[in-house]
Design an enzyme around this catalytic site. Sequence first.
Site, mmCIF file in Angstrom:
data_model
loop_
_atom_site.group_PDB
_atom_site.id
_atom_site.type_symbol
_atom_site.label_atom_id
_atom_site.label_comp_id
_atom_site.label_asym_id
_atom_site.label_seq_id
_atom_site.Cartn_x
_atom_site.Cartn_y
_atom_site.Cartn_z
ATOM 1 N N HIS A 136 0.830 -1.206 0.000
ATOM 2 C CA HIS A 136 0.000 0.000 0.000
ATOM 3 C C HIS A 136 0.868 1.260 0.000
ATOM 4 O O HIS A 136 0.623 2.192 -0.778
ATOM 5 C CB HIS A 136 -0.907 -0.012 1.231
ATOM 6 C CG HIS A 136 -1.698 1.236 1.421
ATOM 7 N ND1 HIS A 136 -2.948 1.415 0.895
ATOM 8 C CD2 HIS A 136 -1.403 2.393 2.086
ATOM 9 C CE1 HIS A 136 -3.400 2.623 1.215
ATOM 10 N NE2 HIS A 136 -2.473 3.234 1.947
ATOM 11 N N GLU A 137 1.886 1.280 0.846
ATOM 12 C CA GLU A 137 2.733 2.469 0.939
ATOM 13 C C GLU A 137 3.560 2.670 -0.328
ATOM 14 O O GLU A 137 3.705 3.791 -0.827
ATOM 15 C CB GLU A 137 3.646 2.377 2.165
ATOM 16 C CG GLU A 137 2.912 2.315 3.494
ATOM 17 C CD GLU A 137 1.953 3.479 3.709
ATOM 18 O OE1 GLU A 137 2.180 4.554 3.129
ATOM 19 O OE2 GLU A 137 0.980 3.304 4.456
ATOM 20 N N HIS A 140 1.544 4.275 -3.086
ATOM 21 C CA HIS A 140 1.434 5.741 -3.020
ATOM 22 C C HIS A 140 2.595 6.400 -3.770
ATOM 23 O O HIS A 140 2.404 7.378 -4.503
ATOM 24 C CB HIS A 140 1.472 6.209 -1.557
ATOM 25 C CG HIS A 140 0.153 6.129 -0.856
ATOM 26 N ND1 HIS A 140 -1.007 6.681 -1.356
ATOM 27 C CD2 HIS A 140 -0.190 5.575 0.340
ATOM 28 C CE1 HIS A 140 -2.005 6.482 -0.514
ATOM 29 N NE2 HIS A 140 -1.536 5.804 0.526
ATOM 30 N N GLU A 198 -6.228 6.653 -1.382
ATOM 31 C CA GLU A 198 -6.117 5.511 -0.477
ATOM 32 C C GLU A 198 -6.687 4.248 -1.107
ATOM 33 O O GLU A 198 -6.101 3.160 -1.015
ATOM 34 C CB GLU A 198 -6.833 5.818 0.841
ATOM 35 C CG GLU A 198 -6.185 6.905 1.668
ATOM 36 C CD GLU A 198 -4.754 6.569 2.061
ATOM 37 O OE1 GLU A 198 -4.466 5.399 2.354
ATOM 38 O OE2 GLU A 198 -3.919 7.497 2.054
#
Length: 272
Positions: A136-137, A140, A198
């Site tokens: 997820h990070e 980004h 997100e």
Amino acid sequence: MKFKKTLSIVAIAAFAIACSTNPFTGKKTLALVPNSQILPMAYQQYDQFLQENQVVTGTSESRLIKNVGQKIATASERYLTSNGYAGYLKNYEWEYNLVQDEAVNAWCMPGGKIVFYTGIMPIVQDEAGVAAVMGHEVAHALANHGQQRISATQLQQLGAVAGNIALADSPENQQIFNTAYGLGSNVGVMLPFSRKHETEADRIGLTLMAIAGYDPVAAVQVWQRMSQQGGGAPPEFLSTHPSNQTRINNLQNWAAEAKAEARKYGVTSFKK
């Protein structure tokens, strides 16, 4: 006359808008500030953060963060190269650190500078859980969400300036405008923009962790544990993030898709 001047400012802004392409969605995204300016600042801020906080080294958890981060970065490279984006990561400087902090959090700066707080480790629990958050990070960073947030903030500020110029003859109306514009642009534009990022990072992250050989179902389990932490949360429309249940539902729906994508890269088993 002032109204014409306002229109001119907005028009100039419209022509000034630059775009980049999201390599995962193929869509054009805001890029008013180039990464050549953003990345050096991000790296400097990251180094300063590490100097001001307690970085955990030499532990099994700190090594896990680095090992999983490298695997997710390798999966990213495989995906990008396969989809015509070879060299996309040439200016990235991947770094993964565990920091002593009880906050249940992890974050990534533009260019691949990642921090996990020790407070999130009981939630992720294991290697696959770390991969879920790491994916997820990293997503980004790959989708240039930092660049987009900076660009959106600049446009928001420009709109405020334009409105105040148009209403320069009426301080009372300026005050009303500023209140309405601040609330409206945040709730109606900036917060949905953040929630979209997100959600996008959740979906991209699933693909990356699957290509790295991790079971996407682990991401569902991480958010199920996260939702059990308690504590009040604002309504979703007033939050920068989707609700925990929205994320869980999305991740459950996307898990099979992520595995199918990973199989294109020869990944046939997934670590739980």
